[in-house]
Design an enzyme around this catalytic site. Sequence first.
Site, PDB file in Angstrom:
ATOM      1  N   ASP A   1    -118.185 -43.359  42.764  1.00  0.00           N
ATOM      2  CA  ASP A   1    -118.531 -44.776  42.866  1.00  0.00           C
ATOM      3  C   ASP A   1    -119.901 -45.095  42.273  1.00  0.00           C
ATOM      4  OD1 ASP A   1    -120.060 -43.646  44.967  1.00  0.00           O
ATOM      5  OD2 ASP A   1    -119.993 -45.517  46.102  1.00  0.00           O
TER       6      ASP A   1
ATOM      7  N   ASP B   1    -123.099 -44.162  42.894  1.00  0.00           N
ATOM      8  CA  ASP B   1    -124.361 -44.334  43.612  1.00  0.00           C
ATOM      9  C   ASP B   1    -125.119 -43.029  43.793  1.00  0.00           C
ATOM     10  OD1 ASP B   1    -122.756 -43.181  45.537  1.00  0.00           O
ATOM     11  OD2 ASP B   1    -123.031 -44.763  47.035  1.00  0.00           O
TER      12      ASP B   1
ATOM     13  N   ASP C   1    -121.260 -39.698  40.718  1.00  0.00           N
ATOM     14  CA  ASP C   1    -120.082 -39.468  41.559  1.00  0.00           C
ATOM     15  C   ASP C   1    -119.093 -40.598  41.323  1.00  0.00           C
ATOM     16  OD1 ASP C   1    -121.495 -41.493  42.830  1.00  0.00           O
ATOM     17  OD2 ASP C   1    -120.970 -40.821  44.842  1.00  0.00           O
TER      18      ASP C   1
ATOM     19  N   SER D   1    -116.000 -42.837  47.187  1.00  0.00           N
ATOM     20  CA  SER D   1    -117.150 -42.134  46.635  1.00  0.00           C
ATOM     21  C   SER D   1    -116.756 -40.803  45.989  1.00  0.00           C
ATOM     22  CB  SER D   1    -118.188 -41.940  47.741  1.00  0.00           C
ATOM     23  OG  SER D   1    -119.398 -41.429  47.233  1.00  0.00           O
TER      24      SER D   1
END
Length: 446
Positions: free
Chosen positions: A244, A246, A242, A103
């Site tokens: 990843d 999400d 960010d 992330s």
Amino acid sequence: MSRKWFGTDGVRGRVGDSVIHPEWVLKLGWAAGHVLTAGATERPRVVIGKDTRLSGYLLESALESGLASAGVDVLLVGPLPTPAIAYLTRTLRADAGIVISASHNPYQDNGIKFFSGDGYKLPDAQEEAIEAWMDRPMLVCDSEQLGKARRVEDAAGRYVEFCKTTFPANLDLRGLHLVVDCAHGANYKVGPMVFRELGAQLTLLGVEPNGININAGVGSTCPESLQEQVRSTQADLGIAFDGDGDRLILVDGQGALLDGDELIWLLARDMQQQGILSGVVGTVMSNLALEQGLADLGVPFVRSAVGDRYVLEAMQQHAFPLGGESSGHIITPANTTGDAILAALRVLAIMRKSGKSLKALREGYQPYPQVLIGVRLADARHFLDHPAAQERVAAAEQELADKGRLLVRPSGTEPLLRVMVEAVSADLAARVAEKLAKELSDLASG
């Protein structure tokens, strides 16, 4: 049952250390293959996606081998945002999905998180079952039962088209200038494609991943470059993801930030006006201004533990269609996990329908000053069990009295103790947070 390896968002750590090691990840794939596909009547299939970290190649191969050794077929989709893996797992009728990502963490970290076949994060019980399998000896299935792997070539295009279907068919983004920061992460390709195909003019940041620059000075956790770019290009707004994909943070045309709480408030107000909002789920970290703003709208609000999986559980429990976190995880009826592109499209749709700028739409929301400090600890999960730590937290709460609130909790993704103070003034919030963080740090090192 206490989980040994899984945090609030799967397993995460420094690559090469502890669990994020190819040998351990190989066995994790084998263990997950047995748990996630138990009772399958046909050969099980698992989707694997990843962000842009260099270590993704290493861990992807290890997972693929572990799953194949348990008789599971693997569908490889390459670098795609976490919500895309949830969507593809569901639409490809796979038994499970796995995302290789850490992330918003730096490139040296990586992690593994799982989705069930319906696109939801795994419940605690299944993660505990995977951990139990990790204690068994790894036995490879018979050669004729070994799994195979293939690449899904059109995976990115499938997700782009899905995102576009969530935007009103009678609207487009023509005439809007957007600055889009993809954090050199998983949205670097699909994010710009979605907004460009809907007609927006784009200025791009963070779209040149090299394996080690993910989240480095860009993205939702480092929005300063985005703010400057919005101001210097006189763009209508800025969008930051960010690593990843999400989490979402927006910047209005003046360069001012909107965090997840404010975005939830904007979406809630619009959904209430449409008569489709029964309530909203936030977390213990959500700003008090969100709770009060929703109360002014007559919208029920409940708080969950931190983590979009817990937000979603509360949404399902209360039958609420909207939820999210201050960090920018936002869950709407169109997705089963935080999805930054979908959340951005919803805000853009509100702008187009109303004819108002983002700056005008946000009028009326005033967040309480909030300070968040991370205290690095080796054993953050159990540190607050110590009476001395509890005494210092109690003293900070007494200092705040009725002028604010305090939350101290271990991070679910990093070896950190997070100290959050919210108060009627920024000075009070900063003073209490900094003092408590230093006291806890000194206590840990002493």
